[in-house]
Design a protein around this motif. Sequence first.
Motif, PDB file in Angstrom:
ATOM      1  N   LEU A  40       0.833  -1.191   0.000  1.00 30.12           N
ATOM      2  CA  LEU A  40       0.000   0.000   0.000  1.00 30.12           C
ATOM      3  C   LEU A  40       0.875   1.251   0.000  1.00 30.12           C
ATOM      4  N   GLY A  41       1.937   1.231   0.763  1.00 32.31           N
ATOM      5  CA  GLY A  41       2.859   2.356   0.787  1.00 32.31           C
ATOM      6  C   GLY A  41       3.488   2.617  -0.566  1.00 32.31           C
ATOM      7  N   VAL A  42       3.878   1.562  -1.258  1.00 38.32           N
ATOM      8  CA  VAL A  42       4.462   1.716  -2.601  1.00 38.32           C
ATOM      9  C   VAL A  42       3.414   2.257  -3.572  1.00 38.32           C
ATOM     10  N   LEU A  43       2.205   1.717  -3.495  1.00 35.20           N
ATOM     11  CA  LEU A  43       1.142   2.173  -4.399  1.00 35.20           C
ATOM     12  C   LEU A  43       0.822   3.645  -4.199  1.00 35.20           C
ATOM     13  N   VAL A  44       0.667   4.067  -2.943  1.00 38.93           N
ATOM     14  CA  VAL A  44       0.291   5.469  -2.726  1.00 38.93           C
ATOM     15  C   VAL A  44       1.455   6.422  -2.980  1.00 38.93           C
ATOM     16  N   ARG A  45       2.652   5.921  -2.946  1.00 38.85           N
ATOM     17  CA  ARG A  45       3.792   6.800  -3.222  1.00 38.85           C
ATOM     18  C   ARG A  45       4.028   6.955  -4.720  1.00 38.85           C
ATOM     19  N   TYR A  46       3.869   5.865  -5.485  1.00 34.91           N
ATOM     20  CA  TYR A  46       4.253   5.906  -6.897  1.00 34.91           C
ATOM     21  C   TYR A  46       3.111   5.750  -7.893  1.00 34.91           C
ATOM     22  N   ALA A  47       1.981   5.177  -7.505  1.00 39.53           N
ATOM     23  CA  ALA A  47       0.949   4.892  -8.497  1.00 39.53           C
ATOM     24  C   ALA A  47      -0.364   5.633  -8.234  1.00 39.53           C
TER      25      ALA A  47
END
Length: 177
Positions: free
Chosen positions: A36-43
Motif C-alpha cells: 500500500l505504501g508503494v502504491l500510494v507513493r508511486y501509483a
Amino acid sequence: MANLAQSARRWSDRVNWLVERVCVALLLLLVVDVWLGVLVRYAIPLPITFTEELARYLMIWMALLAVSSGIAYREHIGVEFVFTRLPAGARRWLAVAFDLIGFAFFFALFWYGLGFAEKGFSRLTMIYAIPKGYAFAGVPLAAFVACVQLALMGVHDFFAERAPEAAGVSIAGGGPE
C-alpha cells in the motif's frame, strides 16, 4: 520424569503454534502495508501517510515474537563444536545451562521492557498520535513468551530420557526423547 519432559515439549509446541500464526498474520499485514505504501507513493496519489510507521512497528513485533519460535526449534544460542563432543550427561547440563542463561537474559529484558513500555505511554507516535507504549509493549511480551519457552525447554532438557544431541538441533514437534 520422561512424562514431565514430554508434557513440557507438548506445551512448548502449543505456545509455538500460536506464536507462529501470530507472526504469519503480522507478516501478511506487513506485506499489505508495504505494498500500500508503494502504491500510494508511486501509483495512486492518495494522502495515506501511516504506512511507513506501521511497517516499522509490525516488523519489530514480528521479529521479537519470532525469537520464541527459534527457542522452541532449538535454533538459538549454543556452541555446537564443543557441545557435540561432550558425553551425554555433560550435554544435558550444558543445555540446561544455556536455557538458564537465556532465561536470565530474557527475564531482564522483560523486567526492563515493562518500564520501557510504561514510559512509552507518555510519548506519542509521529503519524498516528497514539501512545508509543502500544508499540513498545512488544518488547516485554516477546521476552515473556521467550521466558516461557526457555522454561519449558529447560524442563524438557533436564527430564528427557536422552540428553540432547546438539544445542541447535530442530526438535519441535516432539522429537526423540
